[in-house]
Design a protein around this motif. Structure first.
Motif, PDB file in Angstrom:
ATOM      1  N   LYS A  24     -36.667 -19.219  -0.148  1.00  0.00           N
ATOM      2  CA  LYS A  24     -36.990 -20.258  -0.884  1.00  0.00           C
ATOM      3  C   LYS A  24     -35.832 -21.097  -1.632  1.00  0.00           C
ATOM      4  O   LYS A  24     -35.804 -22.232  -1.849  1.00  0.00           O
ATOM      5  CB  LYS A  24     -37.816 -19.786  -2.046  1.00  0.00           C
ATOM      6  CG  LYS A  24     -38.430 -20.851  -3.156  1.00  0.00           C
ATOM      7  CD  LYS A  24     -39.444 -19.999  -3.900  1.00  0.00           C
ATOM      8  CE  LYS A  24     -40.120 -21.142  -5.088  1.00  0.00           C
ATOM      9  NZ  LYS A  24     -40.736 -20.469  -5.935  1.00  0.00           N
ATOM     10  N   THR A  99     -39.868 -19.909   3.652  1.00  0.00           N
ATOM     11  CA  THR A  99     -40.763 -20.610   4.669  1.00  0.00           C
ATOM     12  C   THR A  99     -40.579 -20.205   6.217  1.00  0.00           C
ATOM     13  O   THR A  99     -39.437 -19.798   6.698  1.00  0.00           O
ATOM     14  CB  THR A  99     -39.887 -22.140   4.892  1.00  0.00           C
ATOM     15  OG1 THR A  99     -39.892 -22.824   3.671  1.00  0.00           O
ATOM     16  CG2 THR A  99     -40.586 -23.019   5.882  1.00  0.00           C
ATOM     17  N   THR A 101     -41.226 -20.745  10.001  1.00  0.00           N
ATOM     18  CA  THR A 101     -41.482 -21.709  10.977  1.00  0.00           C
ATOM     19  C   THR A 101     -41.772 -20.786  12.218  1.00  0.00           C
ATOM     20  O   THR A 101     -40.767 -20.181  12.755  1.00  0.00           O
ATOM     21  CB  THR A 101     -40.226 -22.650  11.188  1.00  0.00           C
ATOM     22  OG1 THR A 101     -40.090 -23.260   9.881  1.00  0.00           O
ATOM     23  CG2 THR A 101     -40.406 -23.566  12.337  1.00  0.00           C
ATOM     24  N   TRP A 133     -45.173 -22.336   7.653  1.00  0.00           N
ATOM     25  CA  TRP A 133     -46.214 -21.365   6.749  1.00  0.00           C
ATOM     26  C   TRP A 133     -45.144 -20.995   5.767  1.00  0.00           C
ATOM     27  O   TRP A 133     -43.921 -21.290   5.639  1.00  0.00           O
ATOM     28  CB  TRP A 133     -46.746 -20.330   7.527  1.00  0.00           C
ATOM     29  CG  TRP A 133     -47.535 -20.956   8.621  1.00  0.00           C
ATOM     30  CD1 TRP A 133     -47.046 -20.973  10.003  1.00  0.00           C
ATOM     31  CD2 TRP A 133     -48.888 -20.938   8.534  1.00  0.00           C
ATOM     32  NE1 TRP A 133     -48.308 -21.413  10.659  1.00  0.00           N
ATOM     33  CE2 TRP A 133     -49.358 -21.379   9.875  1.00  0.00           C
ATOM     34  CE3 TRP A 133     -50.030 -20.927   7.782  1.00  0.00           C
ATOM     35  CZ2 TRP A 133     -50.567 -21.668  10.217  1.00  0.00           C
ATOM     36  CZ3 TRP A 133     -51.391 -21.213   7.994  1.00  0.00           C
ATOM     37  CH2 TRP A 133     -51.718 -21.393   9.330  1.00  0.00           C
ATOM     38  N   PHE A 134     -46.094 -20.648   4.432  1.00  0.00           N
ATOM     39  CA  PHE A 134     -45.066 -20.286   3.521  1.00  0.00           C
ATOM     40  C   PHE A 134     -45.466 -18.816   2.881  1.00  0.00           C
ATOM     41  O   PHE A 134     -46.725 -18.591   2.933  1.00  0.00           O
ATOM     42  CB  PHE A 134     -45.177 -21.185   2.301  1.00  0.00           C
ATOM     43  CG  PHE A 134     -44.692 -22.616   2.386  1.00  0.00           C
ATOM     44  CD1 PHE A 134     -43.512 -22.766   2.234  1.00  0.00           C
ATOM     45  CD2 PHE A 134     -45.573 -23.381   3.197  1.00  0.00           C
ATOM     46  CE1 PHE A 134     -42.917 -24.085   2.570  1.00  0.00           C
ATOM     47  CE2 PHE A 134     -44.998 -24.932   3.154  1.00  0.00           C
ATOM     48  CZ  PHE A 134     -43.763 -25.135   3.100  1.00  0.00           C
ATOM     49  N   ASP A 136     -46.931 -16.528   0.862  1.00  0.00           N
ATOM     50  CA  ASP A 136     -47.717 -16.771  -0.319  1.00  0.00           C
ATOM     51  C   ASP A 136     -47.490 -15.299  -1.281  1.00  0.00           C
ATOM     52  O   ASP A 136     -47.424 -15.296  -2.456  1.00  0.00           O
ATOM     53  CB  ASP A 136     -49.017 -17.002  -0.120  1.00  0.00           C
ATOM     54  CG  ASP A 136     -50.001 -17.137  -1.235  1.00  0.00           C
ATOM     55  OD1 ASP A 136     -49.297 -18.313  -2.185  1.00  0.00           O
ATOM     56  OD2 ASP A 136     -51.094 -16.721  -1.578  1.00  0.00           O
ATOM     57  N   SER A 152     -50.793 -22.061   4.464  1.00  0.00           N
ATOM     58  CA  SER A 152     -50.213 -23.606   4.918  1.00  0.00           C
ATOM     59  C   SER A 152     -49.794 -24.285   3.831  1.00  0.00           C
ATOM     60  O   SER A 152     -49.919 -23.892   2.646  1.00  0.00           O
ATOM     61  CB  SER A 152     -51.245 -24.186   5.601  1.00  0.00           C
ATOM     62  OG  SER A 152     -52.128 -24.783   4.819  1.00  0.00           O
ATOM     63  N   ALA A 153     -48.917 -25.324   4.287  1.00  0.00           N
ATOM     64  CA  ALA A 153     -48.525 -26.451   3.226  1.00  0.00           C
ATOM     65  C   ALA A 153     -49.729 -27.021   2.564  1.00  0.00           C
ATOM     66  O   ALA A 153     -49.456 -27.581   1.431  1.00  0.00           O
ATOM     67  CB  ALA A 153     -47.785 -27.511   4.021  1.00  0.00           C
ATOM     68  N   TYR A 154     -50.873 -27.023   2.919  1.00  0.00           N
ATOM     69  CA  TYR A 154     -51.752 -27.458   2.476  1.00  0.00           C
ATOM     70  C   TYR A 154     -52.775 -26.650   1.435  1.00  0.00           C
ATOM     71  O   TYR A 154     -54.030 -27.017   0.927  1.00  0.00           O
ATOM     72  CB  TYR A 154     -52.946 -28.346   3.395  1.00  0.00           C
ATOM     73  CG  TYR A 154     -52.034 -29.507   3.993  1.00  0.00           C
ATOM     74  CD1 TYR A 154     -51.928 -30.477   3.820  1.00  0.00           C
ATOM     75  CD2 TYR A 154     -51.899 -29.085   5.424  1.00  0.00           C
ATOM     76  CE1 TYR A 154     -51.255 -31.666   4.398  1.00  0.00           C
ATOM     77  CE2 TYR A 154     -51.050 -29.988   6.299  1.00  0.00           C
ATOM     78  CZ  TYR A 154     -50.857 -31.300   5.562  1.00  0.00           C
ATOM     79  OH  TYR A 154     -50.004 -32.288   6.410  1.00  0.00           O
ATOM     80  N   LEU A 156     -51.539 -24.407  -0.995  1.00  0.00           N
ATOM     81  CA  LEU A 156     -50.732 -23.912  -1.921  1.00  0.00           C
ATOM     82  C   LEU A 156     -51.199 -24.098  -3.408  1.00  0.00           C
ATOM     83  O   LEU A 156     -51.692 -25.390  -3.378  1.00  0.00           O
ATOM     84  CB  LEU A 156     -49.217 -24.496  -2.062  1.00  0.00           C
ATOM     85  CG  LEU A 156     -48.617 -24.057  -0.807  1.00  0.00           C
ATOM     86  CD1 LEU A 156     -46.781 -24.367  -0.832  1.00  0.00           C
ATOM     87  CD2 LEU A 156     -48.620 -22.311  -0.399  1.00  0.00           C
TER      88      LEU A 156
END
Length: 234
Positions: A24, A99, A101, A133-134, A136, A152-154, A156
């Motif tokens: 991060k 992250t 990838t 992706w992140f 979580d 996913s980025a959407y 969070l």
């Protein structure tokens, strides 16, 4: 041969998933940690795009995406042999916010794997769309296994879509700046040509955008209109 052609063959080479992990708060110039899961019959390190991906005892699942229901929450599991990963995670905040990838390509496009003198069919441009992706949260930690849940980025917390208000006939860009980028002749607030720069303004309507940009592009310009003319009230 392109990746689409390889995919359509009756007997394509093995598909390999390559992963890159970026912490991060990692410096911008720090290289990500690269690995692959050792599947597809490849239990050794591989090289692609000049980067080495380490074979690790890692398992992933849940990357499938569909158009119905909630967004996927993939799982990433790693063998915690002798508690090595547990000790490492204490120093990097359990990997939270990192992250992930995911890259996918066929073995035939790798730089080197079982090719002592290099791979003549290597091609760094051939890959499927990249997934980002992140991490979580950490969902499991035992003496044998550690598991994380990815988002996913959407998906969070605190992120709202769309990121700007939907207004039908009002441009949200600053005139002659940034996303507008109009640098043509002067027009006043009534969309009439003018010579004085101090009278140059834009009423922020779609019609105003057309008049200005068509004066430059001869009626064929692509309008960078910052509104949503196709939006309707329901």
């Amino acid at each position: 041969m392109t990746i689409k052609a390889e995919q359509q063959k009756l007997a394509p080479t093995a598909l390999i998933e390559l992963y890159e992990v970026t912490l991060k708060e990692a410096p911008a110039n720090e290289e990500p940690f690269r690995f692959h899961t050792g599947t597809s019959g490849l239990n050794k390190n591989v090289i692609w795009r000049g980067n080495e991906y380490v074979a690790l005892p890692i398992e992933t699942e849940g990357f499938d995406i569909n158009t119905q229901g909630s967004l996927p929450r993939p799982k990433l599991r790693v063998a915690n042999v002798n508690g090595i990963f547990s000790a490492l995670l204490r120093e990097i905040d359990d990997l939270i916010g990192a992250t992930i990838t995911r890259r996918r390509t066929f073995v035939r496009y790798l730089d080197a794997v079982n090719f002592p003198e290099g791979n003549p069919s290597a091609d760094s441009t051939q890959e499927f769309p990249v997934d980002v992706w992140f991490v979580d949260k950490k969902t499991l930690e035992t003496r044998y296994l550690i598991e994380w849940e990815l988002a996913s980025a959407y998906d969070l917390q605190g992120v709202k879509l769309p990121r700007r208000q939907i207004i039908q006939n009002s441009c949200q860009w600053n005139y002659r700046d940034g996303n507008c980028n109009y640098q043509g002749s002067y027009f006043d607030k009534d969309n009439k040509p003018c010579l004085n720069k101090k009278d140059d303004t834009c009423p922020k309507t779609l019609k105003a955008c057309e008049i200005r940009w068509y004066s430059v592009g001869g009626g064929t310009a692509i309008l960078p209109f910052g509104g949503f003319p196709g939006a309707t009230r329901t």
